[in-house]
Write a protein that holds these residues in place. Structure first.
Motif, PDB file in Angstrom:
ATOM      1  N   ASP A 228       0.693  -1.157   0.116  1.00  0.00           N
ATOM      2  CA  ASP A 228      -0.003  -0.023   0.051  1.00  0.00           C
ATOM      3  C   ASP A 228       0.746   1.327  -0.064  1.00  0.00           C
ATOM      4  O   ASP A 228       1.740   1.534   0.655  1.00  0.00           O
ATOM      5  N   SER A 229       0.518   2.100  -0.856  1.00  0.00           N
ATOM      6  CA  SER A 229       1.373   3.620  -1.002  1.00  0.00           C
ATOM      7  C   SER A 229       1.168   4.512   0.125  1.00  0.00           C
ATOM      8  O   SER A 229       1.662   5.378   0.353  1.00  0.00           O
ATOM      9  N   GLY A 230      -0.150   4.496   0.863  1.00  0.00           N
ATOM     10  CA  GLY A 230      -0.415   5.290   1.854  1.00  0.00           C
ATOM     11  C   GLY A 230      -1.254   6.419   1.327  1.00  0.00           C
ATOM     12  O   GLY A 230      -1.494   7.367   2.127  1.00  0.00           O
ATOM     13  N   CYS A 231      -1.401   6.571   0.251  1.00  0.00           N
ATOM     14  CA  CYS A 231      -2.009   7.860  -0.569  1.00  0.00           C
ATOM     15  C   CYS A 231      -3.417   7.543  -0.554  1.00  0.00           C
ATOM     16  O   CYS A 231      -4.098   6.615  -0.603  1.00  0.00           O
ATOM     17  N   THR A 232      -4.263   8.717  -0.407  1.00  0.00           N
ATOM     18  CA  THR A 232      -5.771   8.797  -0.576  1.00  0.00           C
ATOM     19  C   THR A 232      -6.155   9.580  -1.663  1.00  0.00           C
ATOM     20  O   THR A 232      -5.313  10.541  -2.217  1.00  0.00           O
ATOM     21  N   ALA A 233      -7.290   9.553  -1.996  1.00  0.00           N
ATOM     22  CA  ALA A 233      -7.969  10.381  -2.925  1.00  0.00           C
ATOM     23  C   ALA A 233      -8.146  11.953  -2.229  1.00  0.00           C
ATOM     24  O   ALA A 233      -8.077  12.198  -1.259  1.00  0.00           O
ATOM     25  N   PRO A 234      -8.148  13.050  -3.210  1.00  0.00           N
ATOM     26  CA  PRO A 234      -8.458  14.225  -2.780  1.00  0.00           C
ATOM     27  C   PRO A 234      -9.650  14.477  -1.987  1.00  0.00           C
ATOM     28  O   PRO A 234     -10.399  13.925  -2.220  1.00  0.00           O
ATOM     29  N   ASN A 235      -9.489  15.450  -1.021  1.00  0.00           N
ATOM     30  CA  ASN A 235     -10.812  15.404  -0.256  1.00  0.00           C
ATOM     31  C   ASN A 235     -11.534  16.537  -0.966  1.00  0.00           C
ATOM     32  O   ASN A 235     -12.810  16.644  -0.588  1.00  0.00           O
ATOM     33  N   ASP A 236     -10.869  17.540  -1.545  1.00  0.00           N
ATOM     34  CA  ASP A 236     -11.600  18.856  -2.225  1.00  0.00           C
ATOM     35  C   ASP A 236     -11.888  18.731  -3.694  1.00  0.00           C
ATOM     36  O   ASP A 236     -10.807  18.212  -4.191  1.00  0.00           O
ATOM     37  N   THR A 237     -12.856  19.037  -4.126  1.00  0.00           N
ATOM     38  CA  THR A 237     -12.898  19.241  -5.708  1.00  0.00           C
ATOM     39  C   THR A 237     -13.466  20.667  -6.079  1.00  0.00           C
ATOM     40  O   THR A 237     -14.320  21.207  -5.480  1.00  0.00           O
ATOM     41  N   ILE A 238     -12.849  21.036  -6.894  1.00  0.00           N
ATOM     42  CA  ILE A 238     -13.221  22.250  -7.720  1.00  0.00           C
ATOM     43  C   ILE A 238     -13.896  22.309  -8.929  1.00  0.00           C
ATOM     44  O   ILE A 238     -13.169  21.223  -9.920  1.00  0.00           O
ATOM     45  N   ASN A 239     -15.097  22.241  -9.271  1.00  0.00           N
ATOM     46  CA  ASN A 239     -15.872  22.228 -10.325  1.00  0.00           C
ATOM     47  C   ASN A 239     -15.962  23.469 -11.407  1.00  0.00           C
ATOM     48  O   ASN A 239     -16.314  24.529 -10.939  1.00  0.00           O
ATOM     49  N   LEU A 240     -15.346  23.068 -12.393  1.00  0.00           N
ATOM     50  CA  LEU A 240     -15.672  24.221 -13.795  1.00  0.00           C
ATOM     51  C   LEU A 240     -16.793  24.095 -14.413  1.00  0.00           C
ATOM     52  O   LEU A 240     -17.209  22.938 -14.966  1.00  0.00           O
ATOM     53  N   THR A 241     -17.803  25.182 -14.235  1.00  0.00           N
ATOM     54  CA  THR A 241     -19.340  24.854 -14.835  1.00  0.00           C
ATOM     55  C   THR A 241     -19.476  26.069 -15.740  1.00  0.00           C
ATOM     56  O   THR A 241     -18.859  26.987 -16.151  1.00  0.00           O
ATOM     57  N   GLU A 242     -20.514  25.745 -16.424  1.00  0.00           N
ATOM     58  CA  GLU A 242     -21.156  26.730 -17.483  1.00  0.00           C
ATOM     59  C   GLU A 242     -22.456  26.963 -17.509  1.00  0.00           C
ATOM     60  O   GLU A 242     -23.388  25.879 -17.187  1.00  0.00           O
TER      61      GLU A 242
END
Length: 264
Positions: free
Chosen positions: A169-183
């Motif tokens: 296991d790498s010990g890495c996790t997915a990002p907790n925050d997401t920025i959405n570019l919308t239209e």
């Protein structure tokens, strides 16, 4: 910080220490991987569409910045897409051509060729198709152990990489925050980013998802140390900030799509 079903430029990431989509690949919009294809077009992380044009982004690994593996997360393994002339024809290769990544860890891909590379894997590696723009660095996350062939989908400029993902296991996790570019369509169309403000810790990963019908080149002021990150339409990228401070990151093409990021 290249497409898709929603990606990855995602699937951009325990990895490049600068904003880098990173690369790579990345956390796709299809939710298969924690990132998109770290930085594209002008830099960044992954995608599945067929883009044109290029940009540049210099992503640094945690080790480059004296940050080690950023906690328990292993530093990304690095490889480069290079170009040479063989028999009078351009030839594209990964250097090194074989890499080993820990499960859940990241592969940092820097495109030094004169072509945009849409990357796919044979057998399913759990990542989305990723697009790496010219001069871009992207981060790709590999959540599944096994041996995979990562290659350019276009045979005319195909580069092939053998990737072994170990059970460790790498010990890495997915990002907790997401920025959405919308239209919002209209006369004219209105582009925006949500949330408008975000506070993160240094070295923390952020997923950027482009939900518009346009490509966006993200640039931060003051300089966040990441150059310009290209996020293709329908692409997702994992980005990382190495510098502390307050940055306004906006689309070069559509300045209304902007977010203020405070890095503590």
């Amino acid at each position: 910080m290249r497409g898709l079903p929603e990606v990855r430029r995602a699937a951009l990431a325990c990895c490049a220490v600068a904003l880098s989509l990173v690369a790579a690949t990345a956390c796709g919009s299809n939710g298969k991987s924690p990132m998109n294809t770290a930085g594209a077009g002008g830099g960044g992380a992954a995608a599945t569409t067929q883009p044109q044009g290029g940009g540049g982004n210099d992503m640094q690994s945690p080790a480059d910045n004296g940050m080690g593996g950023m906690g328990n997360c292993a530093a990304p393994v690095k490889t480069t897409i290079s170009e040479s002339v063989m028999g009078g024809k351009d030839a594209y290769t990964f250097k090194p051509a074989k890499v080993t990544v820990k499960k859940g860890g990241y592969l940092s891909i820097t495109n030094k060729s004169d072509e945009v590379h849409q990357l796919v894997t044979t057998t399913d590696s759990g990542i989305s198709n990723d697009i790496v723009d010219k001069k871009e660095t992207q981060l790709l996350a590999f959540p599944t152990a096994g041996t995979f062939k990562l290659q350019s989908s276009n045979a005319a400029h195909r580069a092939v990489l053998s990737v072994t993902v170990s059970d460790e296991d790498s010990g890495c996790t997915a990002p907790n925050d997401t920025i959405n570019l919308t239209e919002k369509t209209g006369m004219p169309d209105v582009y925006s980013a949500s949330p408008k403000t975000l506070t993160i810790q240094g070295g923390e990963m952020v997923n950027v998802v482009n939900k518009t019908d346009e490509d966006h080149s993200l640039k931060c002021t003051p300089d966040a140390g990441i150059g310009t990150v290209k996020v293709f339409k329908t692409e997702s990228q994992v980005l990382m900030f190495a510098k502390d401070g307050k940055f306004t990151c906006a689309s070069v093409q559509h300045p209304g799509a902007k977010v203020t990021i405070t890095v503590t």
